[in-house]
Design a protein around this motif. Sequence first.
Motif, PDB file in Angstrom:
ATOM      1  N   SER A  47       0.714  -1.121   0.026  1.00 18.90           N
ATOM      2  CA  SER A  47       0.122   0.083   0.066  1.00 18.90           C
ATOM      3  C   SER A  47       0.839   1.454  -0.204  1.00 18.90           C
ATOM      4  N   ALA A  48       0.352   2.284  -0.406  1.00 21.19           N
ATOM      5  CA  ALA A  48       0.922   3.637  -0.416  1.00 21.19           C
ATOM      6  C   ALA A  48       1.206   4.008   1.193  1.00 21.19           C
ATOM      7  N   GLU A  49       0.250   3.430   2.022  1.00 28.42           N
ATOM      8  CA  GLU A  49       0.490   3.520   3.332  1.00 28.42           C
ATOM      9  C   GLU A  49       1.450   2.707   4.075  1.00 28.42           C
ATOM     10  N   LEU A  50       2.766   2.849   3.465  1.00 22.89           N
ATOM     11  CA  LEU A  50       3.870   1.960   4.000  1.00 22.89           C
ATOM     12  C   LEU A  50       4.976   2.752   4.012  1.00 22.89           C
ATOM     13  N   ALA A  51       5.867   2.753   5.171  1.00 24.20           N
ATOM     14  CA  ALA A  51       6.919   3.601   5.396  1.00 24.20           C
ATOM     15  C   ALA A  51       8.273   2.800   5.373  1.00 24.20           C
ATOM     16  N   LYS A  52       9.183   3.042   4.725  1.00 25.54           N
ATOM     17  CA  LYS A  52      10.400   2.588   4.748  1.00 25.54           C
ATOM     18  C   LYS A  52      11.609   3.509   5.207  1.00 25.54           C
ATOM     19  N   ILE A  53      12.157   3.691   6.436  1.00 23.26           N
ATOM     20  CA  ILE A  53      13.235   4.585   6.850  1.00 23.26           C
ATOM     21  C   ILE A  53      14.632   3.464   7.033  1.00 23.26           C
ATOM     22  N   THR A  54      15.573   3.996   6.528  1.00 19.25           N
ATOM     23  CA  THR A  54      16.785   3.384   6.913  1.00 19.25           C
ATOM     24  C   THR A  54      17.907   4.343   7.516  1.00 19.25           C
ATOM     25  N   SER A  55      18.635   3.849   8.292  1.00 17.01           N
ATOM     26  CA  SER A  55      19.233   4.412   9.059  1.00 17.01           C
ATOM     27  C   SER A  55      20.727   3.820   9.338  1.00 17.01           C
ATOM     28  N   MET A  56      21.857   4.502   9.614  1.00 20.58           N
ATOM     29  CA  MET A  56      23.217   3.694   9.727  1.00 20.58           C
ATOM     30  C   MET A  56      23.710   4.220  11.361  1.00 20.58           C
ATOM     31  N   GLU A  57      24.121   3.020  11.941  1.00 16.73           N
ATOM     32  CA  GLU A  57      24.641   2.935  13.145  1.00 16.73           C
ATOM     33  C   GLU A  57      26.234   3.094  13.352  1.00 16.73           C
ATOM     34  N   TYR A  58      26.912   4.000  13.772  1.00 21.51           N
ATOM     35  CA  TYR A  58      28.159   4.191  13.824  1.00 21.51           C
ATOM     36  C   TYR A  58      28.684   4.099  15.295  1.00 21.51           C
ATOM     37  N   GLY A  59      29.960   3.257  15.413  1.00 18.51           N
ATOM     38  CA  GLY A  59      30.554   3.092  16.675  1.00 18.51           C
ATOM     39  C   GLY A  59      31.382   4.471  16.988  1.00 18.51           C
ATOM     40  N   VAL A  60      32.102   4.477  18.283  1.00 17.44           N
ATOM     41  CA  VAL A  60      32.721   5.663  18.825  1.00 17.44           C
ATOM     42  C   VAL A  60      33.875   6.090  17.876  1.00 17.44           C
ATOM     43  N   SER A  61      34.439   5.265  17.076  1.00 13.18           N
ATOM     44  CA  SER A  61      35.434   5.395  16.280  1.00 13.18           C
ATOM     45  C   SER A  61      34.850   6.102  14.831  1.00 13.18           C
ATOM     46  N   GLY A  62      33.649   6.024  14.713  1.00 10.33           N
ATOM     47  CA  GLY A  62      33.129   6.769  13.269  1.00 10.33           C
ATOM     48  C   GLY A  62      33.030   5.554  12.430  1.00 10.33           C
ATOM     49  N   THR A  63      33.292   4.126  12.863  1.00 12.13           N
ATOM     50  CA  THR A  63      33.145   3.001  11.842  1.00 12.13           C
ATOM     51  C   THR A  63      31.623   2.651  11.731  1.00 12.13           C
ATOM     52  N   PRO A  64      31.196   2.472  10.420  1.00 13.26           N
ATOM     53  CA  PRO A  64      29.724   2.020  10.469  1.00 13.26           C
ATOM     54  C   PRO A  64      29.674   0.733  10.972  1.00 13.26           C
ATOM     55  N   GLU A  65      28.640   0.332  11.879  1.00  9.16           N
ATOM     56  CA  GLU A  65      28.480  -0.848  12.521  1.00  9.16           C
ATOM     57  C   GLU A  65      27.401  -1.399  12.021  1.00  9.16           C
ATOM     58  N   MET A  66      26.002  -0.837  11.762  1.00 11.29           N
ATOM     59  CA  MET A  66      24.878  -1.424  11.474  1.00 11.29           C
ATOM     60  C   MET A  66      23.843  -0.529  10.638  1.00 11.29           C
ATOM     61  N   TYR A  67      23.276  -1.308   9.699  1.00 13.30           N
ATOM     62  CA  TYR A  67      22.023  -0.668   9.283  1.00 13.30           C
ATOM     63  C   TYR A  67      20.714  -1.145   9.739  1.00 13.30           C
ATOM     64  N   THR A  68      19.954  -0.126  10.238  1.00 13.14           N
ATOM     65  CA  THR A  68      18.677  -0.274  10.632  1.00 13.14           C
ATOM     66  C   THR A  68      17.535   0.078   9.483  1.00 13.14           C
ATOM     67  N   ILE A  69      16.543  -0.808   9.389  1.00 12.71           N
ATOM     68  CA  ILE A  69      15.502  -0.399   8.288  1.00 12.71           C
ATOM     69  C   ILE A  69      14.550  -0.807   9.117  1.00 12.71           C
TER      70      ILE A  69
END
Length: 278
Positions: A21-43
């Motif tokens: 449905s058009a009534e569906l949202a998808k939001i993606t974010s990136m989690e970074y560690g203290v060093s600034g290295t990407p650690e996880m994608y969250t969808i």
Amino acid sequence: MRTGIVATALLFALHSPFAMSAELAKITSMEYGVSGTPEMYTIMYADGDGNLRIEGYGVDGMATSSGGKVETTYSPGNLRDLMIFQAAERRMLFFDRGQCRVMNTEGPDMSAMPGMPPDAMAKMQAAIAEMEKENPELAKMMKEKASASNMLGSMMQEPRETIVEETGDDRTIGNYDTVGFKVYEEGAEHDVTLVWAADIDDVEGGRLVGNAMVGFFGAFKDMMENMGAGGLAASGMASAVMEKMEDFYPIESKHPHGRSTLISAETGGEAEFYPDCR
């Protein structure tokens, strides 16, 4: 961070495992560690019925060289975590190490918590409850020991008031005009999370995700209380932030353990909210 949504098309949802449905949202974010290295994608997926699906992926990196410069591009790797909230039933599905575990607001079995040894949490809680009748002082000592060593203790702590204050540090991040906030628990001013949030209606699908998150945290809080686990500090803080920032959606946040950044937001497509869980 907003009020929950009651399902208006439950019959359709039960007969079709996918929301399309058009009534569906998808939001993606990136989690970074203290060093600034990407650690996880969250969808995160959410629909107009308040259902929520949160997927956590590892991060794959690929280094490329151009003009003498080396750049690394990232993409989602293997699926690590999956949680589904079914709004009408107020039920959560946790997929942990290949197993699907069901939790709802009436279930008293704390062993259903993902990652917990079978019956361990329930047995410890029952032992403390029994001890409170016979020897309240010893039960208090057991709670304090648990608090210092494991998850049960953190669950039994009384949640503290969450403070949300504007900082005046407003920024333009990507295509979003954001307002700066700082978030911390009363008595823990040293442990501050900084948040830059946009008007929720400027984030495509932000309202759908926000509404679903409110329903999820409300159900989770009720479930913890029915289990005798109090407000659970982590969920209490998250729900407080949602209530106090109901017209905003976080674009970027920085905390003592790293930061999180919104990558994309869109509506439409499909997501599965009623998978087979036996």
